[in-house]
Motif scaffolding. Sequence first.
Motif, short mmCIF file in Angstrom:
data_model
loop_
_atom_site.label_atom_id
_atom_site.label_comp_id
_atom_site.label_asym_id
_atom_site.label_seq_id
_atom_site.Cartn_x
_atom_site.Cartn_y
_atom_site.Cartn_z
N ASP A 1 0.82 -1.21 0.00
CA ASP A 1 0.00 0.00 0.00
C ASP A 1 0.85 1.26 0.00
OD1 ASP A 1 -2.48 -1.36 0.09
OD2 ASP A 1 -2.29 -1.64 2.26
N ASP B 1 -7.69 -14.58 3.03
CA ASP B 1 -8.79 -13.65 2.78
C ASP B 1 -9.88 -13.81 3.83
OD1 ASP B 1 -7.57 -12.58 0.58
OD2 ASP B 1 -9.07 -13.25 -0.87
N ARG C 1 -11.15 -10.84 6.54
CA ARG C 1 -12.53 -10.38 6.71
C ARG C 1 -13.08 -10.70 8.10
NH1 ARG C 1 -12.64 -12.62 1.30
NH2 ARG C 1 -12.81 -10.91 -0.23
N SER D 1 -3.30 -3.92 6.00
CA SER D 1 -3.47 -3.75 4.56
C SER D 1 -4.85 -3.16 4.25
CB SER D 1 -3.30 -5.08 3.83
OG SER D 1 -4.29 -6.02 4.20
N HIS E 1 -6.61 -3.81 1.63
CA HIS E 1 -7.43 -4.76 0.88
C HIS E 1 -7.10 -6.18 1.34
CE1 HIS E 1 -8.39 -1.48 -1.89
NE2 HIS E 1 -7.10 -1.20 -1.91
N SER F 1 -5.80 -11.37 -1.50
CA SER F 1 -5.94 -11.71 -2.91
C SER F 1 -5.85 -10.48 -3.82
CB SER F 1 -7.26 -12.43 -3.16
OG SER F 1 -8.36 -11.61 -2.77
N HIS F 2 -6.11 -9.30 -3.27
CA HIS F 2 -6.06 -8.06 -4.06
C HIS F 2 -4.65 -7.77 -4.58
CE1 HIS F 2 -6.97 -3.84 -5.12
NE2 HIS F 2 -5.82 -3.55 -4.56
N TYR F 3 -3.63 -8.29 -3.87
CA TYR F 3 -2.24 -7.89 -4.15
C TYR F 3 -1.50 -8.89 -5.03
CZ TYR F 3 -3.26 -4.67 -0.36
OH TYR F 3 -3.84 -3.70 0.43
N ARG F 4 -2.19 -9.86 -5.60
CA ARG F 4 -1.50 -10.89 -6.39
C ARG F 4 -0.76 -10.32 -7.59
NH1 ARG F 4 -6.41 -15.05 -7.03
NH2 ARG F 4 -7.56 -13.08 -6.91
N ASP F 5 -1.26 -9.22 -8.13
CA ASP F 5 -0.59 -8.62 -9.28
C ASP F 5 0.64 -7.81 -8.91
OD1 ASP F 5 -2.46 -9.68 -11.00
OD2 ASP F 5 -3.71 -7.88 -11.03
N ARG F 6 0.94 -7.69 -7.62
CA ARG F 6 2.07 -6.86 -7.18
C ARG F 6 3.38 -7.64 -7.13
NH1 ARG F 6 1.23 -2.09 -4.56
NH2 ARG F 6 3.48 -1.94 -4.90
#
Length: 345
Positions: A216, A241, A245, A254, A256, A259-264
């Motif tokens: 982030d 995840d 939650r 974090s 998010h 799973s939100h950060y897999r593209d990082r």
Amino acid sequence: MSDVAGAGSLIDVHSHYVPRGWPTLPGPEPRLWLDVRSEREAMMMIGSTEFRRVDERAWDAEARLRDMDADGVDLQVVSPTPVFFSYDLAPADAAGVSRILNDLALEVTAGSDRLLPFCQVPLQDADAACREVERSLSNGHLGVEIGNHVGDRDLDDEGIVTFLQHCASLGVPVFVHPWDMPSTPRSNRWMAQWLAGMPAETHLSVLALILGGVFDRVSTDLRICFAHGGGSFPFWLGRMDNAWRGRPDVIGTSEHPPSHYRDRFCVDSVVFEPAALRLLVDQMGVTQVMVGSDYPYPLGERPVGSVVHAADFLSDAERDQILGANAARWLGLGAPAGDGPESGR
């Protein structure tokens, strides 16, 4: 090099070297040294204890290139063997080790633009680490390998985050390798430090980047890859995840879910079975997986890329991405059009 890294190339992002000319450095015992036993064989020693047997493939470019030709590898990233990291030394001493090792790496890779040297840095000192990565880049290194932690400091430690942001600003690819697994009576059997400890170490450090809020805060220009398929992280993504939650009071900072950060970040393909690779691709996306071999060590993959070639669930275009295009992009060598992150999941 641009021709070698073109469409249809095979790029190995995970291999290691040991310089045959490694000097016996002064310092506290037990220290790392190399017992050269013949022209083709040496033993890595820690004090009087044998650590790992290595052969000429660890230092001889011609031997590497013969094996690369046999496996169809076009380019190979050549990184330090993690035992050299020296994060337990005083920063000035660790900086000296890194300088010597990084200069010797250029001798290992000299004579072929198919061998891409990665440096190491004294990660325990952010300023010294930033200076060494800059010096190494100016001398010909293409990227940097770091360990996944420095003692009890994980990748969300402020000093390490400073170094990662510096790498992002320089456009330097960062390869993260697990190391220094806990030694206990339970983990010292059956190579359990490598079979269970390494996947857990990698998983923990990916979590540190996510739940510690590093992704982030650090620029999206950070190009970072984790060894060994990201350890156990991809398998347990749903559990993480769910915890994010269900227990936001304790799970981390974090913005998010994990799973939100897999593209990082990216991972290599050293998972040995097509079924495991399928899970990896399903969870991470096809653009985030790159071929790795762990060459020349016994727990590596030979022929390089064999699990990717055996994966019948991949299309030809997806296979080409994993074999080379993703790595070319991560390394900054360029990649064929249409292979950007937006096409991954």
